[in-house]
Every structure is written in C-alpha cells, then in structure tokens.
Motif scaffolding. Structure first.
Motif, PDB file in Angstrom:
ATOM      1  N   UNK A 126     -32.363 -20.529 -46.499  1.00  0.00           N
ATOM      2  CA  UNK A 126     -32.170 -21.961 -46.240  1.00  0.00           C
ATOM      3  C   UNK A 126     -30.704 -22.339 -46.422  1.00  0.00           C
ATOM      4  N   UNK A 127     -30.277 -23.382 -45.739  1.00  0.00           N
ATOM      5  CA  UNK A 127     -28.874 -23.778 -45.781  1.00  0.00           C
ATOM      6  C   UNK A 127     -28.414 -24.219 -47.171  1.00  0.00           C
ATOM      7  N   UNK A 128     -29.348 -24.658 -48.016  1.00  0.00           N
ATOM      8  CA  UNK A 128     -28.973 -25.106 -49.358  1.00  0.00           C
ATOM      9  C   UNK A 128     -29.154 -24.010 -50.411  1.00  0.00           C
ATOM     10  N   UNK A 129     -29.339 -22.774 -49.969  1.00  0.00           N
ATOM     11  CA  UNK A 129     -29.541 -21.667 -50.907  1.00  0.00           C
ATOM     12  C   UNK A 129     -28.209 -21.307 -51.578  1.00  0.00           C
ATOM     13  N   UNK A 186     -39.363 -18.462 -44.657  1.00  0.00           N
ATOM     14  CA  UNK A 186     -38.033 -18.715 -45.229  1.00  0.00           C
ATOM     15  C   UNK A 186     -37.742 -20.211 -45.197  1.00  0.00           C
ATOM     16  N   UNK A 187     -38.045 -20.860 -44.090  1.00  0.00           N
ATOM     17  CA  UNK A 187     -37.812 -22.297 -43.970  1.00  0.00           C
ATOM     18  C   UNK A 187     -38.655 -23.088 -44.972  1.00  0.00           C
ATOM     19  N   UNK A 188     -39.814 -22.536 -45.348  1.00  0.00           N
ATOM     20  CA  UNK A 188     -40.680 -23.202 -46.326  1.00  0.00           C
ATOM     21  C   UNK A 188     -40.269 -22.894 -47.758  1.00  0.00           C
ATOM     22  N   UNK A 189     -39.226 -22.097 -47.938  1.00  0.00           N
ATOM     23  CA  UNK A 189     -38.745 -21.789 -49.281  1.00  0.00           C
ATOM     24  C   UNK A 189     -39.515 -20.696 -49.977  1.00  0.00           C
ATOM     25  N   UNK A 190     -40.250 -19.875 -49.219  1.00  0.00           N
ATOM     26  CA  UNK A 190     -41.076 -18.821 -49.822  1.00  0.00           C
ATOM     27  C   UNK A 190     -40.244 -17.601 -50.194  1.00  0.00           C
ATOM     28  N   UNK A 191     -39.193 -17.313 -49.454  1.00  0.00           N
ATOM     29  CA  UNK A 191     -38.387 -16.130 -49.726  1.00  0.00           C
ATOM     30  C   UNK A 191     -37.238 -16.031 -48.746  1.00  0.00           C
ATOM     31  N   UNK A 244     -32.187 -25.647 -40.044  1.00  0.00           N
ATOM     32  CA  UNK A 244     -32.264 -25.706 -41.505  1.00  0.00           C
ATOM     33  C   UNK A 244     -32.034 -24.347 -42.162  1.00  0.00           C
ATOM     34  N   UNK A 245     -31.736 -23.317 -41.351  1.00  0.00           N
ATOM     35  CA  UNK A 245     -31.506 -21.980 -41.900  1.00  0.00           C
ATOM     36  C   UNK A 245     -30.119 -21.480 -41.521  1.00  0.00           C
ATOM     37  N   UNK A 246     -29.640 -20.530 -42.295  1.00  0.00           N
ATOM     38  CA  UNK A 246     -28.388 -19.850 -41.979  1.00  0.00           C
ATOM     39  C   UNK A 246     -28.533 -18.400 -42.436  1.00  0.00           C
TER      40      UNK A 246
END
Length: 259
Positions: A84-87, A137-142, A158-160
């Motif tokens: 995710x972009x905020x990771x 990944x977009x759901x924040x699972x991994x 929303x991903x990078x």
C-alpha cells in the motif's frame, strides 16, 4: 524445417507481463501476408499450450523443458514488493528480503518464481492468482513479491512497489517446440534478434514484391565541359587552364578571334 505454408497464421503466445507489441509491429510491417495472432496464456500453462500446438511460439518465463523446447532468453526483470502507498516500506527506494521478515508475504498459486515458500510470515492461505493477491495487498492483508511487469500490469492507485535487490528474478524467453521449428518461427527469431529486412536469414516469408534497395556506387570525380575532366586551377585560383594553355579572361567571356 517443416513447411511454413502449413499454417497461414503465425500464432504467438505470451504470458502475463510479457510485452510483444514492438515485435508484433515489426512482423506486421515485414510479413504483411502472414497475420500474427496473439494468444494469452497463464505462465504455468505455457508449456502445455505449446506442446499441444495451441501456438507456434511463445514469450514465456524460464525455465522450460530444454529436452522439448528451444528457447532464446530475451531479458531479465527486476523483482519488486507490492505494498500500500502508506506502507513503511515506501520510505526507501530499495529493500532486501530481510526487510520483509516481519511482513505477511502472499504466495499465489500462479507464482512465477518457483520457490517453495517466500520470505516473511506465511499467509493463512494461498491466493488463487496474482490478481487475487493484489486485492489482498490493497486490503492490508500482506505484501506481494512479483516481477516488475506484473506489478505494472495489476497497477492500482492505492498501491505502489519497491525493488527487492536480493530476490529471485524472472527471465523472459522466446520458446518453441524443437520438433516444430517452422520457417515462420525462424522469421520471428529474426525479428526478436533484430535482423534487418534485408538479412539473408529470417526472410523466407517476406513480401515477394518488396525489392532490395540498389547498392550505392562509388561517387565519380566531377566533370566539366563536354565530358572533359576538370583541370587544376591556375594561379591565384582565377580561371582554369584549357586548350593550349590559354587562360580565359576574368570576365569569363571567350577570347576574341584574330583576323
């Protein structure tokens, strides 16, 4: 080689992430009489498709069975981690597998690296496809480790992704069954290897009306007058010596004839 006339269409399979566009353009320009048909195929099904005659050749991911297939490696892709972009990972440009040790790393069933288990923590279950893994990944699972082309293929706002410098890499190759090396396959080999249209190889199916440009001949020395070679300039470069050593007047007119 077998007779290329057996198939009026050249069928090229390609796996997700492979980019055949530039070679297709060259083929269409060079062999307009033989249409090129693209066949999409999941990476793990590419060998079966080629074995069964579903395509004449394919852009596949190595390795392939070299007892059955001939293969020409084309390029090796960088490996990236999709997050995710905020990771927190996005704070750096590159990372290592050790940086992912505390992350849940998704391992889809169509994984192209062939590792038994990726680094990091194991997910509860394996996603069926890379596309499904991207959704997780977009759901924040991994996070997901894939070749860069697959990260681009499944791009979301929303991903990078970030490059993983010490991860396995995926190599893309042109492959075809050894027992089915047709003239059309040889022509396409010429295209991917950058042979010119005038090459003595890889041109069997070229348009017969396409003629080779005539070779340039050596430029001859310029001539002056009526077929007489130019003579060296006279003193000071004004006028040229002609006839019996007489020099024309500066005005360029003819000398007067004596009575």
């Amino acid at each position: 080689m077998t007779d290329s006339a057996a198939s009026p269409v050249f069928r090229l399979a390609y796996v997700p992430g492979a980019t055949p566009a530039k070679w297709v353009r060259t083929w269409n320009e060079r062999f307009p009489a033989t249409p090129l048909e693209l066949v999409t195929v999941p990476a793990h099904e590419a060998e079966e498709l080629l074995r069964g005659g579903g395509a004449d050749a394919g852009l596949v991911r190595l390795p392939v069975d070299r007892d059955v297939f001939s293969a020409i490696p084309l390029y090796t892709e960088a490996t990236v981690a999709v997050v995710p972009k905020d990771h927190l990972i996005t704070a750096v440009d590159e990372l290592s597998l050790e940086d992912l040790a505390d992350e849940v790393v998704l391992h889809p069933l169509d994984d192209v690296f062939g590792w038994e288990r990726p680094p990091g923590e194991e997910a509860f279950e394996r996603p069926a496809t890379t596309a499904d893994a991207v959704e997780l990944v977009a759901a924040g699972i991994g996070v997901l480790i894939v070749p860069q082309s697959l990260a681009r293929l499944h791009h979301r706002r929303d991903l990078t992704y970030r490059t993983v410098v010490d991860a396995p890499q995926s190599e893309v190759a042109l492959a075809w069954p050894q027992e089915a090396t047709t003239d059309q396959v040889d022509d396409f080999i010429g295209v991917v290897r950058g042979r010119t249209a005038n090459s003595t190889r890889g041109r069997r199916n070229a348009d017969p009306e396409q003629k080779q440009a005539p070779a340039r001949t050596a430029r001859k020395a310029p001539r002056s007058g009526k077929g007489k070679p130019a003579t060296p300039q006279g003193r000071g470069g004004r006028g040229t010596t002609t006839g019996k050593g007489r020099t024309p007047r500066r005005g360029g007119g003819r000398p007067k004839r004596r009575g």
